[in-house]
Design a protein around this motif. Sequence first.
Motif, PDB file in Angstrom:
ATOM      1  N   THR A 178      -4.157  -2.894   7.327  1.00  8.78           N
ATOM      2  CA  THR A 178      -5.176  -2.311   6.440  1.00  8.78           C
ATOM      3  C   THR A 178      -6.226  -3.333   6.023  1.00  8.78           C
ATOM      4  N   SER A 195       3.407   8.094   4.830  1.00 10.52           N
ATOM      5  CA  SER A 195       2.780   9.216   5.534  1.00 10.52           C
ATOM      6  C   SER A 195       3.462   9.616   6.826  1.00 10.52           C
ATOM      7  N   THR A 204       0.838  -1.187   0.000  1.00 11.28           N
ATOM      8  CA  THR A 204       0.000   0.000   0.000  1.00 11.28           C
ATOM      9  C   THR A 204       0.878   1.243   0.000  1.00 11.28           C
ATOM     10  N   GLU A 244      -9.588   0.786   7.524  1.00 14.99           N
ATOM     11  CA  GLU A 244      -9.297   1.568   6.320  1.00 14.99           C
ATOM     12  C   GLU A 244      -7.965   2.294   6.456  1.00 14.99           C
ATOM     13  N   GLU A 245      -7.266   2.363   5.350  1.00 19.05           N
ATOM     14  CA  GLU A 245      -5.909   2.911   5.356  1.00 19.05           C
ATOM     15  C   GLU A 245      -5.868   4.358   5.826  1.00 19.05           C
ATOM     16  N   GLU A 246      -6.857   5.147   5.426  1.00 15.14           N
ATOM     17  CA  GLU A 246      -6.876   6.553   5.829  1.00 15.14           C
ATOM     18  C   GLU A 246      -7.042   6.682   7.343  1.00 15.14           C
ATOM     19  N   ARG A 247      -7.888   5.843   7.919  1.00 10.52           N
ATOM     20  CA  ARG A 247      -8.087   5.874   9.367  1.00 10.52           C
ATOM     21  C   ARG A 247      -6.833   5.417  10.103  1.00 10.52           C
ATOM     22  N   ILE A 249      -0.367   4.959   0.917  1.00  8.05           N
ATOM     23  CA  ILE A 249      -0.629   6.108   1.774  1.00  8.05           C
ATOM     24  C   ILE A 249       0.058   5.963   3.125  1.00  8.05           C
ATOM     25  N   ILE A 250      -0.215   4.866   3.832  1.00  2.00           N
ATOM     26  CA  ILE A 250       0.316   4.711   5.179  1.00  2.00           C
ATOM     27  C   ILE A 250       1.831   4.571   5.175  1.00  2.00           C
ATOM     28  N   GLY A 278      -3.770   5.702   8.963  1.00  2.00           N
ATOM     29  CA  GLY A 278      -2.800   6.774   8.827  1.00  2.00           C
ATOM     30  C   GLY A 278      -3.059   7.917   9.792  1.00  2.00           C
ATOM     31  N   ALA A 279      -4.332   8.283   9.957  1.00  2.00           N
ATOM     32  CA  ALA A 279      -4.679   9.355  10.891  1.00  2.00           C
ATOM     33  C   ALA A 279      -4.348   8.949  12.326  1.00  2.00           C
TER      34      ALA A 279
END
Length: 340
Positions: free
Chosen positions: A302, A8, A2, A306-309, A4-5, A311-312
């Motif tokens: 992931t 990041s 993946t 979810e990847e965005e969560r 994003i993570i 990462g946050a």
Amino acid sequence: MTNIIHQSFEIPEYLNAKIPAEYRGGMREHVRMMVLDRNTGETYHDRFEQIDSYLSPGDLLVFNNSRTIPAVLKAEGKIEIRLSRQVGEGQWEALILGETNGTLILPNQLYAHIIGVGSEPPLVKIAFSKAGTELLDDIYQYGEPIRYEYIENPWPLDAYQTVYGSVPGSVEMPSAGRAFSWKLIKRLKQKGINVAFLQLHAGLSYYGNDDWPIPTKHPESFHIPSDTANLVNTTRKSGGRVIAVGTTVVRALETAVNEIGEVEASTGVTNLYIKKGFQLQAVQGLLTGFHEPKASHLDLLTALIEEERLGAAYQEALQQGYLWHEFGDMNLIISTRESK
């Protein structure tokens, strides 16, 4: 992998956990814990010893009771052998640091020869002049625990063990369970939270010089007893949550899922690569540490959230000063509002 993570975040030097909790004047369970709701992305900040507040009667914690061996051996000529995985009687895959002609001379009349390539470069296959308990005795007498550059001081082998580790074979500690004490495990059981054990012998997770294992070429040996398989299946059927203590447990359990979605007792070698989109069938939650940006463990996470969560949450962990690596803090990824 993946994107994003992995791209990041960076871990600042001061967040590298260099000292085990019990050498900082506390107890093993005296680390912090970030609880991450896999459905909403909400985070909660707590102490690890309060983990029972997030679990319910009927939940099942599955532990990896593989025991860490002192996998670094020093050979003549300033050569270092880092064992990765046993592949036969007296035979191991290993990482060799230093120049060698193919023969490795070790203490106590122990020799090793390079006999082939490993599962992926730079690993090679070596054969020792001893095998069985005789070889294991030499490994324990002359070997040292694997220690990466963020650990400044050598710590005894016991610092790299979980309290329940009982089956020698991992070259790196299955560290997600490190913060558990027998006292805490007993308290969890008294509250109706079940525990089970399996083995997955963890191999090298890092080859040095920014070189990481290819997730699909990283075989690890595992064993799931019938009692554990049955507990996982009955927990699922009764509405409880199966919570893996470590990514190694996720990998073993998901490897053993059969065509009807149940975990089977099994022994073997897994090459399973769990990533975004993988449909987890055995596991609903995960207790783990905080992983490095290029580690494939993040890909496994992931599959849970979810990847965005994720990462946050990792950005929040950095801001909150959570500690990374095997002596660091914990991350519980679970559906906190899941009905029981």
